[in-house]
Design a protein around this motif. Sequence first.
Motif, PDB file in Angstrom:
ATOM      1  N   ILE A 195      -9.922  -3.842   0.159  1.00 34.76           N
ATOM      2  CA  ILE A 195      -8.957  -4.418  -0.789  1.00 34.76           C
ATOM      3  C   ILE A 195      -8.885  -5.942  -0.617  1.00 34.76           C
ATOM      4  CG2 ILE A 195      -6.477  -4.554  -1.340  1.00 34.76           C
ATOM      5  CD1 ILE A 195      -6.343  -1.499  -0.714  1.00 34.76           C
ATOM      6  N   GLN A 196      -8.907  -6.402   0.633  1.00 33.64           N
ATOM      7  CA  GLN A 196      -8.762  -7.841   0.877  1.00 33.64           C
ATOM      8  C   GLN A 196      -9.957  -8.646   0.376  1.00 33.64           C
ATOM      9  OE1 GLN A 196      -5.386  -8.515   3.916  1.00 33.64           O
ATOM     10  NE2 GLN A 196      -5.672  -9.030   1.776  1.00 33.64           N
TER      11      GLN A 196
ATOM     12  N   TYR B 146      -4.138   4.482   1.871  1.00 30.72           N
ATOM     13  CA  TYR B 146      -4.707   3.191   1.480  1.00 30.72           C
ATOM     14  C   TYR B 146      -5.014   2.228   2.632  1.00 30.72           C
ATOM     15  CZ  TYR B 146      -3.342   4.624  -3.315  1.00 30.72           C
ATOM     16  OH  TYR B 146      -3.175   5.282  -4.507  1.00 30.72           O
ATOM     17  N   PRO B 147      -4.246   2.243   3.740  1.00 35.34           N
ATOM     18  CA  PRO B 147      -4.620   1.315   4.825  1.00 35.34           C
ATOM     19  C   PRO B 147      -6.063   1.496   5.308  1.00 35.34           C
ATOM     20  CG  PRO B 147      -2.397   2.101   5.190  1.00 35.34           C
ATOM     21  CD  PRO B 147      -2.962   2.908   4.036  1.00 35.34           C
TER      22      PRO B 147
ATOM     23  N   ASP C 269       1.651  -2.229   4.930  1.00 35.69           N
ATOM     24  CA  ASP C 269       1.221  -0.879   5.317  1.00 35.69           C
ATOM     25  C   ASP C 269       2.473  -0.012   5.461  1.00 35.69           C
ATOM     26  OD1 ASP C 269       0.693   1.330   6.916  1.00 35.69           O
ATOM     27  OD2 ASP C 269      -0.783   0.295   8.162  1.00 35.69           O
ATOM     28  N   SER C 270       2.548   1.061   4.673  1.00 30.14           N
ATOM     29  CA  SER C 270       3.770   1.877   4.697  1.00 30.14           C
ATOM     30  C   SER C 270       3.998   2.499   6.079  1.00 30.14           C
ATOM     31  CB  SER C 270       3.703   2.958   3.618  1.00 30.14           C
ATOM     32  OG  SER C 270       2.684   3.889   3.901  1.00 30.14           O
TER      33      SER C 270
ATOM     34  N   LEU D  73       0.882  -1.173   0.000  1.00 32.58           N
ATOM     35  CA  LEU D  73       0.000   0.000   0.000  1.00 32.58           C
ATOM     36  C   LEU D  73       0.919   1.222   0.000  1.00 32.58           C
ATOM     37  CD1 LEU D  73      -2.656  -1.182   2.624  1.00 32.58           C
ATOM     38  CD2 LEU D  73      -2.592  -1.584   0.151  1.00 32.58           C
TER      39      LEU D  73
ATOM     40  N   ARG E  95      -0.857 -10.728   1.149  1.00 37.34           N
ATOM     41  CA  ARG E  95      -0.480  -9.984   2.353  1.00 37.34           C
ATOM     42  C   ARG E  95      -0.298  -8.508   1.979  1.00 37.34           C
ATOM     43  NH1 ARG E  95       3.824 -10.956   6.142  1.00 37.34           N
ATOM     44  NH2 ARG E  95       4.027  -9.042   7.399  1.00 37.34           N
ATOM     45  N   LEU E  96      -0.924  -7.608   2.764  1.00 37.93           N
ATOM     46  CA  LEU E  96      -0.800  -6.171   2.484  1.00 37.93           C
ATOM     47  C   LEU E  96       0.318  -5.569   3.338  1.00 37.93           C
ATOM     48  CD1 LEU E  96      -4.566  -5.056   2.406  1.00 37.93           C
ATOM     49  CD2 LEU E  96      -3.166  -5.984   0.548  1.00 37.93           C
TER      50      LEU E  96
ATOM     51  N   SER F 164      -8.008  -1.128   3.605  1.00 33.80           N
ATOM     52  CA  SER F 164      -7.419  -2.484   3.607  1.00 33.80           C
ATOM     53  C   SER F 164      -8.483  -3.573   3.539  1.00 33.80           C
ATOM     54  CB  SER F 164      -6.623  -2.723   4.897  1.00 33.80           C
ATOM     55  OG  SER F 164      -5.416  -2.052   4.868  1.00 33.80           O
ATOM     56  N   ALA F 165      -9.497  -3.432   4.382  1.00 31.00           N
ATOM     57  CA  ALA F 165     -10.521  -4.485   4.444  1.00 31.00           C
ATOM     58  C   ALA F 165     -11.219  -4.617   3.098  1.00 31.00           C
ATOM     59  CB  ALA F 165     -11.533  -4.171   5.545  1.00 31.00           C
TER      60      ALA F 165
ATOM     61  N   GLN G  39       3.396   1.285   9.093  1.00 34.94           N
ATOM     62  CA  GLN G  39       4.016   0.282   9.957  1.00 34.94           C
ATOM     63  C   GLN G  39       5.499   0.097   9.605  1.00 34.94           C
ATOM     64  OE1 GLN G  39       1.492  -1.161  11.984  1.00 34.94           O
ATOM     65  NE2 GLN G  39       3.225  -1.825  13.245  1.00 34.94           N
TER      66      GLN G  39
END
Lengths: 249, 249
Positions: free
Chosen positions: A178-179, A171-172, A188-189, A166, A185-186, A175-176, A191
């Motif tokens: 997108i999944q 975008y996070p 997250d920038s 992402l 596996r996503l 996430s839900a 994190q």
Amino acid sequence: MKVLRHLLPSEDLIYLGDTARVPYGTRSSETITRFALQDAQFLLRQDVKLIVVACGTASSIAIDELRRQSPVPVIGIVEPVAQAAIQATQNHRIAILGTNATIRSRAIEREIRHLDPAAQVHGLPCPLLVPLIENGYLDPSNAILRMVLHEYLSNIINYKPDVVILGCTHYPLVSAAIQQYISARLIDSGQAVAQVTHQTLCERSLCNDKAHKGKSIYYVTDTVANFTGIAELFLGEPTDGQIRQVELG
Amino acid sequence: MKVLRHLLPSEDLIYLGDTARVPYGTRSSETITRFALQDAQFLLRQDVKLIVVACGTASSIAIDELRRQSPVPVIGIVEPVAQAAIQATQNHRIAILGTNATIRSRAIEREIRHLDPAAQVHGLPCPLLVPLIENGYLDPSNAILRMVLHEYLSNIINYKPDVVILGCTHYPLVSAAIQQYISARLIDSGQAVAQVTHQTLCERSLCNDKAHKGKSIYYVTDTVANFTGIAELFLGEPTDGQIRQVELG
């Protein structure tokens, strides 16, 4: 900001949101670099010991010039997300979602290939995601969000990546959603960047004393009132009136 | 620009697109006014005899301040679209589509009520239309465009306006798609503004000699290359290399 605060409770965090001139992702590389340098100059005047470029677009386009001009370490999203993706992938097929400018730059793609020459990388520009997210289209069951994600992600489903980066701070929040379309596996920038920031501070002995309770200050370039909605969406900590407007450029 | 060139073949037209800082419609009134004043100051330095604020957001928010500070006439979209709407309506029910800032300002609504106290006015913010249009979602059969328009326009269908003002320069590009959902007469701000501009020049004896062949020059604040796609989308006349980048603010 949210992950940094969690990982670094003793650090003082100074946030700058160039809210009068966002979005960066639709602009030319020259303009993105000019704005990013002005942003960094403001932060350096606040006497920061390290700069985190949390924006995927500014990281992809302007990081070399920022590092050339900054006397303190500059951490962008490119290396952290590339490292996280390489660690997570098993089939060496990685997709990157980002703004037009981020994908056009190929910066994350180059970094991944540098770390893992066998990797196959597919960059996918998703220009409608930022406006959708800023307008509150976050619910995975929202029909408009679903249709836009379906249009974008259908370009990479057959490519079968097992990791999707992402590449934009927004975008996070979807996430839900997108999944629903892709089980990869996503990454997250936020994190990934917060972990590298933590590590860099430790390595360079720049950490504050653990007894210090870190403060957060927010600066924005549009009005404070204009920032409130977005702040609630993203920050996840009360801003306690510590928001101030500044003029850049 | 397109309609002005058609109506005023003898006038020299100087276009300024603040492409490094668009969109204005998501920003605070203070920031919109500051940017609009910087734009006007640039145009005044080019020795213009009249300023057209073609942007619905800047017109709705900043026109009073622009007029206070400008030595030449300033024409915005507010009065022209309000007049055109009043002339066109039969049931005195008028809807306005615009950016968040335009609708929040209530400027067009106030002008309509001033001209026609019996009018009922409904302002509808349509924040996703600008990003959709800039990303090329123009085809009336496009499913994403249709779903967004359906979501917005379902708020005014029961209200039964016979006139709908397109309060943003972008919206005429999706007129055909809008008319699938609502059969009201659409008021194009470009058309209305160009007519008032023509009239103002004549009334004030500011028109060029008819023998003069008007030139067009384009200034943008992001790079020239970044402007090309948008220019083709909107302008409908060849720009012939007459585009230059300038820095404002």
